[in-house]
Design a protein around this motif. Structure first.
Motif, PDB file in Angstrom:
ATOM      1  N   ARG A   1       2.227  28.572  -6.558  1.00 33.58           N
ATOM      2  CA  ARG A   1       1.883  27.976  -7.845  1.00 33.58           C
ATOM      3  C   ARG A   1       3.144  27.389  -8.496  1.00 33.58           C
ATOM      4  NH1 ARG A   1       2.487  28.944 -13.021  1.00 33.58           N
ATOM      5  NH2 ARG A   1       0.843  28.386 -14.501  1.00 33.58           N
ATOM      6  N   ASP A   2       4.222  28.161  -8.406  1.00 30.28           N
ATOM      7  CA  ASP A   2       5.432  27.707  -9.098  1.00 30.28           C
ATOM      8  C   ASP A   2       6.289  26.795  -8.243  1.00 30.28           C
ATOM      9  OD1 ASP A   2       4.989  29.056 -11.490  1.00 30.28           O
ATOM     10  OD2 ASP A   2       5.508  30.936 -10.512  1.00 30.28           O
ATOM     11  N   ASP A   3       6.213  26.988  -6.940  1.00 32.59           N
ATOM     12  CA  ASP A   3       7.087  26.213  -6.067  1.00 32.59           C
ATOM     13  C   ASP A   3       6.313  25.526  -4.975  1.00 32.59           C
ATOM     14  OD1 ASP A   3       9.367  26.929  -7.337  1.00 32.59           O
ATOM     15  OD2 ASP A   3       9.566  28.787  -6.222  1.00 32.59           O
ATOM     16  N   PRO A   4       5.420  24.619  -5.291  1.00 30.79           N
ATOM     17  CA  PRO A   4       4.714  23.946  -4.202  1.00 30.79           C
ATOM     18  C   PRO A   4       5.679  23.045  -3.460  1.00 30.79           C
ATOM     19  CG  PRO A   4       4.254  22.889  -6.286  1.00 30.79           C
ATOM     20  CD  PRO A   4       5.089  24.075  -6.606  1.00 30.79           C
ATOM     21  N   PRO A   5       5.390  22.739  -2.205  1.00 32.79           N
ATOM     22  CA  PRO A   5       6.259  21.794  -1.477  1.00 32.79           C
ATOM     23  C   PRO A   5       6.207  20.418  -2.138  1.00 32.79           C
ATOM     24  CG  PRO A   5       4.657  22.827  -0.012  1.00 32.79           C
ATOM     25  CD  PRO A   5       4.272  23.206  -1.389  1.00 32.79           C
ATOM     26  N   ILE A   6       7.188  19.579  -1.818  1.00 28.81           N
ATOM     27  CA  ILE A   6       7.190  18.265  -2.457  1.00 28.81           C
ATOM     28  C   ILE A   6       6.289  17.297  -1.696  1.00 28.81           C
ATOM     29  CG2 ILE A   6       9.473  18.440  -3.454  1.00 28.81           C
ATOM     30  CD1 ILE A   6      10.358  16.586  -1.142  1.00 28.81           C
ATOM     31  N   ILE A   7       5.891  16.278  -2.423  1.00 29.86           N
ATOM     32  CA  ILE A   7       5.066  15.217  -1.852  1.00 29.86           C
ATOM     33  C   ILE A   7       5.985  14.019  -1.661  1.00 29.86           C
ATOM     34  CG2 ILE A   7       3.135  13.671  -2.348  1.00 29.86           C
ATOM     35  CD1 ILE A   7       2.125  15.855  -4.247  1.00 29.86           C
ATOM     36  N   VAL A   8       5.865  13.359  -0.534  1.00 30.68           N
ATOM     37  CA  VAL A   8       6.663  12.151  -0.319  1.00 30.68           C
ATOM     38  C   VAL A   8       5.717  10.966  -0.376  1.00 30.68           C
ATOM     39  CG1 VAL A   8       8.181  10.944   1.254  1.00 30.68           C
ATOM     40  CG2 VAL A   8       8.195  13.422   1.177  1.00 30.68           C
ATOM     41  N   ILE A   9       6.056   9.988  -1.175  1.00 37.74           N
ATOM     42  CA  ILE A   9       5.206   8.788  -1.251  1.00 37.74           C
ATOM     43  C   ILE A   9       6.046   7.631  -0.735  1.00 37.74           C
ATOM     44  CG2 ILE A   9       3.875   7.240  -2.754  1.00 37.74           C
ATOM     45  CD1 ILE A   9       4.807  10.522  -4.182  1.00 37.74           C
ATOM     46  N   GLU A  10       5.543   6.920   0.245  1.00 35.58           N
ATOM     47  CA  GLU A  10       6.259   5.752   0.744  1.00 35.58           C
ATOM     48  C   GLU A  10       5.409   4.532   0.486  1.00 35.58           C
ATOM     49  OE1 GLU A  10       9.189   7.329   4.134  1.00 35.58           O
ATOM     50  OE2 GLU A  10       7.339   6.467   4.878  1.00 35.58           O
ATOM     51  N   ILE A  11       6.050   3.471   0.046  1.00 38.37           N
ATOM     52  CA  ILE A  11       5.324   2.229  -0.232  1.00 38.37           C
ATOM     53  C   ILE A  11       5.686   1.227   0.861  1.00 38.37           C
ATOM     54  CG2 ILE A  11       4.863   0.479  -1.983  1.00 38.37           C
ATOM     55  CD1 ILE A  11       4.540   2.851  -3.520  1.00 38.37           C
ATOM     56  N   TYR A  12       4.686   0.605   1.419  1.00 39.43           N
ATOM     57  CA  TYR A  12       4.908  -0.351   2.504  1.00 39.43           C
ATOM     58  C   TYR A  12       4.310  -1.700   2.131  1.00 39.43           C
ATOM     59  CZ  TYR A  12       6.258   3.369   5.661  1.00 39.43           C
ATOM     60  OH  TYR A  12       6.912   4.407   6.253  1.00 39.43           O
ATOM     61  N   ASP A  13       4.788  -2.708   2.858  1.00 37.59           N
ATOM     62  CA  ASP A  13       4.201  -4.039   2.713  1.00 37.59           C
ATOM     63  C   ASP A  13       3.447  -4.330   4.005  1.00 37.59           C
ATOM     64  OD1 ASP A  13       3.907  -6.875   2.087  1.00 37.59           O
ATOM     65  OD2 ASP A  13       5.409  -7.128   3.660  1.00 37.59           O
TER      66      ASP A  13
ATOM     67  N   PHE B   1       0.870  -1.163   0.000  1.00 37.40           N
ATOM     68  CA  PHE B   1       0.000   0.000   0.000  1.00 37.40           C
ATOM     69  C   PHE B   1       0.911   1.218   0.000  1.00 37.40           C
ATOM     70  CE2 PHE B   1       0.847  -0.841   4.460  1.00 37.40           C
ATOM     71  CZ  PHE B   1       1.045   0.419   5.011  1.00 37.40           C
ATOM     72  N   ALA B   2       0.368   2.355  -0.403  1.00 34.34           N
ATOM     73  CA  ALA B   2       1.186   3.553  -0.500  1.00 34.34           C
ATOM     74  C   ALA B   2       0.700   4.555   0.524  1.00 34.34           C
ATOM     75  CB  ALA B   2       1.079   4.132  -1.893  1.00 34.34           C
ATOM     76  N   ARG B   3       1.634   5.273   1.095  1.00 34.17           N
ATOM     77  CA  ARG B   3       1.272   6.322   2.035  1.00 34.17           C
ATOM     78  C   ARG B   3       1.780   7.630   1.457  1.00 34.17           C
ATOM     79  NH1 ARG B   3       2.886   4.270   7.172  1.00 34.17           N
ATOM     80  NH2 ARG B   3       0.825   3.959   8.008  1.00 34.17           N
ATOM     81  N   VAL B   4       0.894   8.606   1.324  1.00 32.47           N
ATOM     82  CA  VAL B   4       1.258   9.864   0.690  1.00 32.47           C
ATOM     83  C   VAL B   4       1.338  10.938   1.761  1.00 32.47           C
ATOM     84  CG1 VAL B   4       0.582  11.539  -1.050  1.00 32.47           C
ATOM     85  CG2 VAL B   4       0.055   9.121  -1.373  1.00 32.47           C
ATOM     86  N   PHE B   5       2.485  11.628   1.812  1.00 27.12           N
ATOM     87  CA  PHE B   5       2.659  12.699   2.806  1.00 27.12           C
ATOM     88  C   PHE B   5       2.711  14.027   2.092  1.00 27.12           C
ATOM     89  CE2 PHE B   5       4.691   8.989   4.515  1.00 27.12           C
ATOM     90  CZ  PHE B   5       4.223   8.959   5.820  1.00 27.12           C
ATOM     91  N   PHE B   6       1.947  14.987   2.598  1.00 29.27           N
ATOM     92  CA  PHE B   6       2.065  16.326   2.044  1.00 29.27           C
ATOM     93  C   PHE B   6       1.887  17.280   3.208  1.00 29.27           C
ATOM     94  CE2 PHE B   6       0.313  20.080  -0.203  1.00 29.27           C
ATOM     95  CZ  PHE B   6       1.411  20.341  -0.983  1.00 29.27           C
TER      96      PHE B   6
END
Length: 2018
Positions: free
Chosen positions: A1031-1043, A989-994
């Motif tokens: 608009r031009d510089d949104p923060p990054i999104i971190v996606i982590e995939i777990y088992d 499953f994926a966990r999305v952090f923003f």
């Protein structure tokens, strides 16, 4: 500097529609927004801005294209506007209105109005900046503020249109009153940044348009700035996060170093007994001892295994020493040694030196010169490296020692001695090294508080160590000493290790370590410089500073891994002085010395400046939950500044502190203030540094992570520190780094385009190279203004010069390469560009540090938890944009990680915390805009209230602007994930952090390729700052995939980052930016790729109207999926119907599952939710094949092939009671290779394919495997004739001829390939040598003759290939030159002229090789031997693993292993293999295929596939030999034998083991009967025989016979190059060529073969020619068609439609592997396999490949006379010089067969007469030119070992002594295969015969049989010069054993056939044997007069005596008268 274009309106448009504009300048295009439903006027009112790095030239063009926009079809061009920028350059501002022109350059009605601004670099036109006036600083540094956002090229040839306007209307200019004010009108309209390129405009469109607009531009001149929408767009306020997390340094890896010591030559010393010692680090191994020789031959192989981190490995020193007479009792004397570090070997190509000579020198006497040479091979193998061993044919390579020295490229062969001076001045900032308890104890005893550390410095270099003195109790020790090393220069050791250590009674520990890389502080070019460094401070990093007795991170202080804290800094300098070894004062030893040096002035390292570091924490999220319950704060340190727990407070020493204060005591502050100027004092009032954020309790984000609730209040830190001002160094390296980053990004783009097979990668590459060349020129201008700052060292100056030179040349090269980038050369040029990248990175690394790195620590409870290290250069401020650090004044996502070893492995993958951090570092006086890069909209909150403190930094920022967003994460699917469960699958499953939010997707069980198809919506995400910036510089999104695991916590699989596409309230949600496209993101786990994620992210601003304004989330919530939202329609891929056919063949090698055997397996195939099951295999043991071969299913897949989901193959075992167990699974990640494309109509027409191949040929210049073409003979029938010429013609460069369109095809005529090779190989002869190479007798030739001839061919082909590559490069350059000069002759004419040049240059090269023989070379054809193919790799890699229709899929099970190199396949996880194939195609399929004759609908696309019933086969395995086996015994040898396993049968050839051999020749064949499919995996192993205990496996190789058997390449029995009925080349296939050909034609449904008279055969529409007669055993000629048929078979790949290359007769070389040492070759085995079906005709007997038996010979050497032998003895009696001469000779080795003549005593002239015969019987291998001897190695050996040694006859002349050892006078060694002819007389015999051996004609005793003459004896004098010590007249006579038996002779002068006694002078005798004779000859001869005189005198005396005796009596008588 920028160019801004404001596109206002386009009027008089026709019709109604959506319009879009494209504005291009310098190859970078921007698109306007789409204006929907415009009528006749389109009001764009958009501004586009190009930052420019180099002046805009007046001839450059601006282009604007206006299109009708269409969502579905390509956009239609309305018109184009082109304008030359001359006027703009002059004026700086212009308004223009003009009409557009269409494709045909004619004006149309539509007109356009634009406004342009330009600000050049020199500021000649008044500067302006986006919408506000420039705030020009008080320009202290004399530089302008440059605005350079990207380095775009100036003279880019991106537009091929001629400069100049279209001829019609003149544009109307209206001059603006003042450029600056009108600039204000634009306001802040931002252009689309690169990442926002309209996603819909695919590259193809862009290019199609570019083609149209350019009026038919040559596509080869177009370059693109950037096409792929890479997720990292060019950003203003954010910098790119680094995705790889885990530190890779410091983790141990397996290495294997193999050293072969072959022989030594020219060892200095008389009559030595040399041993070679190989030493790596601490390990030593010795060769055996060879007695009494200066050129011993060893050929011994040693292997060293290591398991250490790479840095440690590469710093180890490898030392080769030659020791004279070492034995058990004495250690022996060192003759000389040679040192290099392992890293030098590893950096060679193929990680090895092969057959190179190491030059020995004496470390105790550097004046002595060369002490000899050792020839050796050295190879370093890391895990996953495979070493390509050059083929060991015969060792006949010319022994050119000077040309083959063991030195890396570019190092001169004459190395000199040099002194390396490492000066250690002082250190500061050392940590405590004792605990405070100890301190108290000390205080009690000593009574004062001392610093708790006793430091000294240790320097290690080239295997030697030097130490300074110990400074007791000092945190700021001053040494002022220098450590001097004496070493050869250039040294072969790359790094110096400088270490500060703490001297301690118990054990000394390292405080910090610094490595000096000599390559970085020197330059070996012609304008280069010797290594030099400093005086400069180097910073040392290591473990945290708080002292504990057991420091868990001690390794970090030793320099392993990344330091996590500042430890100290050390002031050092390095200098090198080349020694003149001839001068007398020189110290001749290489011992390390330590001497004092004078102190250096404070200012020498630069002026101390006050630096200011500011940081702000905007966000702290993803804090690991283990730390989450206590308050957390962050600490930032730079050096010791800011470090509050364990920094060192300094003692008060006023003067010192002013200069480089490191503490932060108040006195210091006040003192600084008093010394500073008034204004500064006012500013800095009481500015105390704040280095930590306030502690705060974290808040829960989700079950794994916490975050700190910073919200609108962002804490700040600031630190003042004092450092030497060496910013210039960092600036230069920043400029280079930025160029490198840009280049890297561009090259990634190009690779991406190539990988995804998008159009025109060459254009992007051109753009990249253009950017590179402008970047380089920009560097030169920036670096040029380097003023003479204080503290510039010699290295700074030299480095600057060399960097500027390098950059300039790189820019030039980039330009040149750019012009050479063509469609077909992209890959090659890409490689070159990657080299640039490496060079840039190397140059950018600054060896002299200045400001230490910044550390950010997360603290909890005053404990340090996790850290991040930020290089200070990345955040260093400069007013010049390019020089600024890449993260300076930008928000960067910083990931904290655990320190040291804790950070290895799984712990290192989880994020400890993620910070959004803003950092700025610069001079305090420059600090006024340190906040400028922060997201705007904040108020500063200062600690100090009061007046006049504008510049006091804030302690926190309060944001009053807040935007609310909704983030939509479209999570579509992931592929190739890491297997985290024991089943070999994961439940991902994926966990999305923003920001502070996180959400998860659903868990999909048991898959590595989940398709979540889920939309995650984050509501009410609050972000602080201005809307436009977000608009031009949104923060990054971190996606982590777990088992997901049922028990315990979910396991981490990997992580990736993404940047969302943002839409503001006022923007329209629609093309070109929205909806976003799905993109692939690479997932990393530590540093290893762990899969890819396909997703899209959009960030939508929620306006005042709330969520209603947002685009609706369409998509029904599935009933079955609950509230899960699917990815919406515009974003999810468009699907089409595909049919996937699966060929189920069988399962192989299934392992047990849970201890039970697999019995009834089944295969399930699944793709995109649909799938199919195979038939059940009823009994796996009996028949593992499937009964139903082909099944299919239909599925909806995306149109875009890149988005195709993976296909999963799973094997389950059906157990009783309906249970199923998963056996293993395999994911086919890319289905592209299985997509069926209908055979192109044109492709059947051969003219077309040949033309394609033709282009390919021209491209690869005849070096490719596809064969060259030349003009065919065309027949009226349209058939093509292929003439196979059997005349030996000289091989020319193949001519590539283009045919006219009418002819049918192009096919080559060419000599049969192997013959051609032979013709090519003419024997090289030296001048003046007789030709005596008669045709070998057929009966003499055997299989080995064929083998050795083939190896020679292979070596020659490789050499030719290299030459051809080199030539191709030259030719390409010529072609480019010609193109630029626009010489375009008739193609075929140009191409036709090439061959002549080629042959010319080739022969000239040959001449060089032939030792400068005159132009008249005699080339003698080599004897004709039929050859086979020798592949230096496995056959599989040559024929694509024989997967032409049957593929093998490995089934995996079990957790994946974590490994840094993921190229290592997890072999242990393979539980079996599925054999089958796939075929997918879009429905519906065209009818033609199904209508073909004989189409079987059940088989689908898999027509004409054999049946998979069991089949019996005779397998015949031939094992030729093994090379480089890994030693298995203690003595460094092995006793190998072969074991062959196939199914249940096993053949052990144990009794025929080969004793003590690492390169055994087996020469055996084995027959095994097998039944496919049950027994199809053949294992060939090499075991080591042991007398006691079990035999060890050395290595094994596995061959899948089934794939070979069924392959279309026909790998059952290789096709020989010629057909013969008898002899060594007998045809070994049971089917003759004619039968094979008929069978192939029938299978391929071809017309033919038709044989016709005149030696022709027709197959399909090809006619082949060839010979038609054959000789039988009796020499009778018979007519035959076999040759013709064989000709067709050898050219089968040229047959249309069904042709493919058939496997030739061959020998393959396979690596031997051992499971205990995964990934490292244990040797190689040469072998081949033949297979014959049992139901076919029986094959003949196996070929005899048994090793050649050595032939017995007898060499008779008659020593007739010697002359001019030097005289050694002084005569006892006479003092004359004389010698008692005898001659000693041997052939095999001193012990075995040395023979001595009798002694010629007392030779006074050096003449000796012997007439003495030596007889040496020996066994000789003609092919290898080696003598074979078998002997026991020692008393304890069990059996004899066979040695092969070169055939060299040694003759020595000695002086016999009776009571002492005989004296050695001289020797000569004759290589019996090539030795100089003896001189006719003694006078003509000179030392030149030895010195100039290379130039003289040589003879071979094996051809001459008998030779007589004079040869010189030589020895070395005191100065190591060779001198003549005598001459010998000898006669050599070689006989075979049979001839020797017929006429025997006696040894010495004995019967039979005795030699007469020599006519020696009578003086030749031995005195104590014949005393009388010796008196006669020696004494009488020399002293006879003396003796006579003495006798006369004696008589006289006697008479006198008698007289005196008798006279008294006489007198008495007389007197008495008696």
């Amino acid at each position: 500097m920028a160019l801004v274009v404001c596109l206002k309106t386009v009027t008089e448009l026709r019709g109604k529609g959506d319009r879009i504009a494209k504005v291009s300048f310098r190859g970078l295009s921007f698109y306007s927004r789409v204006l929907e439903n415009c009528e006749d006027e389109a009001r764009f009112e958009e501004a586009f801005r190009w930052p420019v790095a180099s002046k805009v030239d007046g001839n450059e063009m601006l282009e604007i294209h206006i299109y009708n926009y269409s969502k579905v079809f390509t956009n239609r061009l309305i018109g184009t506007f082109r304008m030359v920028l001359q006027k703009v350059v002059e004026e700086g501002h212009l308004e223009v209105s003009d009409t557009l022109i269409d494709d045909n350059n004619t004006a149309i009605q539509t007109s356009i109005s634009i406004e342009i601004w330009y600000q050049p670099m020199d500021g000649s036109v008044r500067g302006w900046s986006d919408g506000e006036f420039l705030d020009v600083p008080d320009d202290r540094d004399g530089m302008f503020q440059f605005e350079t956002e990207s380095l775009l090229s100036s003279h880019s040839h991106s537009s091929g249109t001629p400069p100049g306007r279209s001829s019609h209307g003149i544009p109307t200019f209206r001059k603006a009153g003042k450029g600056v004010f009108s600039a204000m009108k634009i306001g802040k309209v931002r252009s689309h940044k690169k990442g926002d390129d309209p996603a819909i405009l695919e590259t193809e469109d862009l290019d199609r348009k570019a083609m149209r607009l350019g009026g038919g531009l040559d596509p080869d001149t177009i370059s693109l700035a950037s096409v792929t929408a890479v997720t990292t767009n060019v950003s203003n306020k954010r910098s790119k996060p680094d995705i790889k997390m885990e530190p890779s340094a410091g983790r141990p890896v397996d290495y294997q170093i193999s050293v072969t010591v072959i022989e030594a030559r020219q060892l200095v010393g008389l009559n030595m007994d040399p041993v070679v010692c190989v030493e790596i680090g601490e390990e030593k191994k010795y060769t055996s001892m060879k007695e009494s020789t200066n050129c011993p031959y060893y050929n011994e192989y040693f292997v060293f295994d290591f398991h250490v981190p790479p840095d440690v490995m590469f710093d180890k020193i490898l030392k080769l020493s030659v020791i004279h007479s070492k034995n058990l009792l004495r250690s022996g004397t060192l003759v000389g040694n040679f040192k290099l570090d392992v890293g030098t070997v590893y950096s060679q190509s193929e990680h090895q030196f092969y057959h190179k000579w190491a030059m020995l020198s004496d470390p105790d006497d550097i004046t002595a010169g060369c002490k000899g040479y050792v020839k050796c091979d050295i190879a370093v193998v890391g895990k996953g490296d495979n070493i390509k061993t050059p083929h060991k044919a015969s060792e006949t390579d010319e022994d050119d020692i000077e040309g083959n020295l063991l030195l890396p490229e570019g190092i001169p062969s004459e190395r000199q001695w040099a002194r390396f001076y490492v000066r250690i001045y002082r250190a500061e900032g050392l940590p405590k090294m004792n605990t405070s308890i100890m301190a108290n104890v000390k205080k009690a005893f000593i009574g004062e508080n001392r610093d708790l550390v006793d430091p000294y410095v240790q320097v290690q270099f080239a295997g030697q160590k030097g130490k300074t003195s110990v400074q007791k109790s000092s945190y700021e020790p001053i040494w002022n000493e220098q450590v001097i090393f004496t070493e050869m220069f250039p040294p072969l050791c790359k790094r110096m290790k400088v270490q500060i250590r703490d001297s301690d009674k118990v054990n000394d520990v390292a405080i910090g370590t610094h490595f000096i890389d000599l390559r970085k502080i020197s330059n070996d070019g012609d304008k280069g410089f010797l290594p030099t460094l400093g005086p400069a401070w180097v910073n040392m990093y290591g473990s945290t500073r708080n002292y504990t007795l057991m420091d868990e991170h001690q390794d970090l202080n030793e320099g392993l891994g990344e330091g996590v804290s500042f430890r100290a800094r050390l002031l050092i300098s390095v200098a090198v002085e080349i020694l003149d070894t001839t001068s007398s004062e020189i110290m001749s030893s290489t011992e390390v010395q330590v001497e004092p040096v004078s102190n250096i002035s404070e200012s020498a390292t630069g002026k101390v400046e006050e630096f200011f570091l500011f940081g702000s924490f905007l966000e702290a999220t993803m804090i690991d939950r283990k730390i989450g319950d206590k308050p957390i704060n962050f600490e930032v340190t730079i050096g010791n500044y800011g470090n509050q727990i364990d920094g060192v407070s300094k003692p008060v020493a006023g003067r010192k502190k002013k200069k480089d204060g490191v503490g932060e005591s108040d006195e210091e502050e006040s003192e600084l203030i008093q010394n500073s100027s008034d204004e500064e004092a006012e500013d800095d009032g009481d500015l105390v540094s704040v280095s930590t954020s306030p502690p705060m309790k974290p808040v829960i984000t989700d079950r794994n992570y916490f975050h700190l609730p910073y919200f609108e209040k962002k804490p700040c830190i600031y630190i003042k520190s004092w450092w030497q001002d060496q910013r210039r160094r960092l600036y230069n390296s920043n400029v280079m780094d930025k160029i490198a980053d840009k280049l890297e990004e561009g090259l990634n783009d190009v690779q991406e385009i190539i990988k995804t097979e998008k159009a025109f990668p060459e254009r992007r590459l051109r753009g990249v190279l253009e950017e590179l060349s402008t970047g380089c020129s920009r560097f030169v201008t920036l670096a040029n203004k380097d003023q003479n700052l204080a503290g510039r060292t010699k290295l700074d100056q030299e480095r600057l010069k060399s960097c500027m030179r390098e950059m300039e040349s790189m820019g030039q090269q980039a330009k040149t390469i750019r012009s050479q980038v063509k469609r077909n050369t992209v890959r090659d040029k890409l490689k070159l560009a990657l080299n640039f990248l490496q060079r840039l990175r190397f140059l950018a690394d600054e060896p002299q540090h200045s400001i230490p790195d910044v550390f950010v620590w997360m603290m909890s409870n005053n404990k340090r938890i996790a850290y991040a290290r930020i290089p200070s250069k990345d955040i260093l401020y400069s007013i010049v944009d390019e020089e600024r650090g890449k993260d300076c004044g930008k928000v960067k996502a910083v990931f904290l990680r655990l320190p040291g070893k804790k950070g290895f492995g799984p712990a290192g993958w989880t994020v400890q915390a993620k910070l959004e951090m803003y950092l700025w570092l610069g001079l305090n006086k420059q600090r006024k805009d340190f906040l400028s890069g922060l997201p705007s909209g904040f108020e500063e909150n200062k600690a100090v209230k009061g007046t006049g403190l504008q510049v006091v930094p804030p302690i926190s920022l309060v944001y009053n602007m807040k935007q609310v967003f909704q983030l939509r994460a479209h999570m579509y699917q992931a592929r190739s994930l890491f297997a985290a469960d024991s089943s070999g699958l994961s439940d991902p499953f994926a966990r999305v952090f923003f920001s502070t939010h996180s959400q998860v997707t659903e868990v999909l069980s048991e898959t590595l390729c989940p398709t979540w198809d889920q939309l995650l919506v984050f509501d009410n995400v609050e972000l602080y700052g201005e809307a436009t910036e977000l608009r031009d510089d949104p923060p990054i999104i971190v996606i982590e995939i777990y088992d997901q695991d049922t028990v315990g916590k979910a396991e981490f699989i990997g992580r990736t980052f993404a940047k969302p596409l943002s839409k503001m309230v006022d923007e329209h949600y629609g093309p070109p930016r929205f909806p976003p496209q799905l993109e692939y993101y690479q997932i990393y786990r530590g540093n290893c790729p762990a899969g890819e994620l396909l997703a899209a992210f959009e960030l939508l601003q929620i306006g005042p109207a709330g969520r209603t304004e947002l685009p609706p989330i369409d998509g029904p919530t599935d009933v079955d999926r609950g509230p899960i939202l699917p990815v919406p329609l515009g974003i999810r891929p468009v699907l089409s119907r595909y049919r996937i056919e699966v060929l189920f063949w069988g399962l192989r090698d299934l392992k047990r599952i849970n201890l039970a055997q697999v019995d009834r397996p089944r295969v399930d195939i699944e793709c995109a939710g649909k799938g199919i099951q195979s038939a059940l295999i009823q009994n796996y043991k009996k028949n593992p094949n499937f009964s139903t071969l082909v099944k299919w299913f239909e599925v909806d897949l995306p149109e875009n092939e890149l988005l195709h989901p993976p296909l999963n193959i799973r094997v389950v075992d059906c157990r009783a009671f309906g249970r199923y167990t998963l056996v293993g699974s395999h994911a086919v990640t890319s289905l592209r290779k299985f997509i069926y494309t209908s055979p192109d109509k044109r492709a059947n027409n051969w003219a077309h394919t040949a033309r394609l191949a033709n282009g390919y040929m021209a491209l690869t210049n005849g070096t490719s495997r596809s064969r060259p073409y030349s003009r065919p003979i065309s027949h009226s029938s349209g058939d093509i004739v292929v003439n196979i010429d059997s005349e030996p013609n000289i091989k020319k460069m193949e001519t590539v001829v283009k045919l006219d369109a009418t002819s049918d095809a192009v096919v080559k005529i060419d000599v049969n390939e192997d013959e051609k090779e032979k013709e090519k190989k003419k024997k090289k002869k030296k001048k003046g040598e007789e030709v005596e190479e008669e045709e070998p007798d057929e009966s003499m030739l055997d299989w080995w003759s064929k083998y050795f001839a083939s190896i020679e061919t292979m070596m020659e082909t490789l050499r030719a290939q290299e030459a051809a590559w080199a030539e191709a490069e030259e030719r390409e350059d010529m072609e480019i030159a010609a193109e630029n000069a626009e010489i375009k002759g008739d193609d075929s004419h140009v191409k036709g002229t090439k061959p002549k040049e080629k042959t010319k240059s080739k022969s000239s090269k040959d001449k060089k090789k032939n030792h400068g023989s005159d132009g008249t070379e005699k080339k003698v054809p080599k004897p004709r031997v039929d050859e086979l193919m020798v592949y230096n790799k496995e056959l599989e890699s040559e024929f694509d693993h024989f997967e032409d229709w049957l593929h093998t899929f490995n089934l995996y099970r079990g957790k994946a292993v974590d490994d840094d190199d993921h190229n290592m396949v997890d072999d242990d996880r393979i539980v079996g293999r599925f054999k089958g194939s796939l075929c997918m195609y879009k429905l519906p399929l065209s009818d033609e295929i199904t209508r073909e004759a004989g189409f079987d609908p059940n088989m689908g696309m898999f027509q004409s596939i054999p049946h998979n019933d069991p089949i019996n086969v005779l397998v015949r395995v031939y094992v030729v030999r093994a090379t480089d086996l890994h030693p298995a015994d203690i003595n460094g040898k092995a006793d190998p034998y072969i074991v062959i396993k196939l199914g249940k049968s096993e053949i052990k050839d144990k009794e025929n083991y080969i004793s003590k051999q690492l390169n055994p020749v087996f020469g055996k064949s084995f027959d095994i009967e097998a039944t496919f499919p049950m027994e199809s995996m053949l294992t060939v192993s090499v075991y080591d025989w042991d007398l006691v205990g079990t035999d060890d496996l050395i290595g094994e190789t596995k061959i899948d016979l089934e794939n070979r058997y069924y392959s279309k390449h026909r790998a059952t029995c290789g096709i020989a190059s010629n057909y013969s009925l008898h002899g060594y080349n007998v045809w070994r296939d049971p089917q003759k060529p004619t039968q094979l050909l008929a069978k192939l034609c029938k299978e391929g449904k071809l017309d033919g073969p038709h044989y016709s008279p005149g030696g022709k055969v027709k197959v399909s529409n090809r006619i082949f020619l060839g010979p038609t007669e054959i000789e039988d055993e009796n020499g009778l000629k018979k007519p035959t068609e076999e040759h013709l048929a064989l000709t067709v078979l050898k050219h089968w790949e040229e047959i249309p439609r069904v042709g493919c290359k058939l496997v030739p007769e061959h020998v393959e070389t396979r690596p031997l592997l051992n499971l205990d040492k995964p990934g490292i070759e244990q040797g190689r085995i040469e072998m081949w396999v033949d297979m014959f079906p049992m139901d076919g005709p029986a094959p003949g007997p196996a070929i005899d490949i048994s090793p050649r038996k050595p032939k017995k010979y007898e060499l008779r050497v008659i020593i007739w006379n010697t002359d001019e032998v030097i005289l050694e003895d002084d005569d006892y009696f006479t003092g004359e010089k004389s010698s008692d001469i005898f001659v000693r000779g041997w052939l095999k080795g001193q012990q075995e067969d040395k023979q001595d003549t009798d002694v010629h005593y007392h030779s006074l002239t050096g003449e000796g007469n012997f007439n003495w015969r030596f007889v040496f019987p020996f066994d000789y291998l003609m092919a290898e030119e080696k003598i074979v001897i078998s002997k026991k190695e020692s008393l304890f050996s069990w059996d004899e070992t066979e040695y092969k040694i070169p055939a060299r006859l040694t003759l020595q002349v000695w002086d016999a002594d009776h009571f002492s050892a005989d004296d050695f006078l001289g020797a000569i060694e004759l290589d019996l295969n090539r030795f100089p002819r003896g001189a006719k007389t003694a006078k003509q015999c000179s030392i030149d015969m030895v010195l100039n051996e290379q130039e003289l004609p040589t003879i071979s005793i094996f051809k001459q049989k008998r030779v007589k003459g004079w040869w010189p004896f030589v020895a070395r004098d005191e100065n190591d010069e060779l001198e003549l010590t005598g001459k010998v007249e000898a006669e050599l006579h070689l006989l075979t054993a049979e001839e020797a038996e017929k006429n025997p002779v006696g040894l010495g002068r004995k019967e039979p056939d005795p030699l007469e006694k020599p006519n020696r002078p009578d003086t030749s005798l031995m005195w104590f044997m014949n005393p009388l004779k010796s008196i006669r000859y020696f004494i009488w001869h020399n002293y006879r007069w003396l003796i006579l005189k003495t006798l006369a005198l004696l008589l006289l005396l006697l008479l006198l005596g008698l007289f005196l005796y008798s006279i008294p009596g006489y007198l008495v008588k007389k007197l008495l008268g008696a």
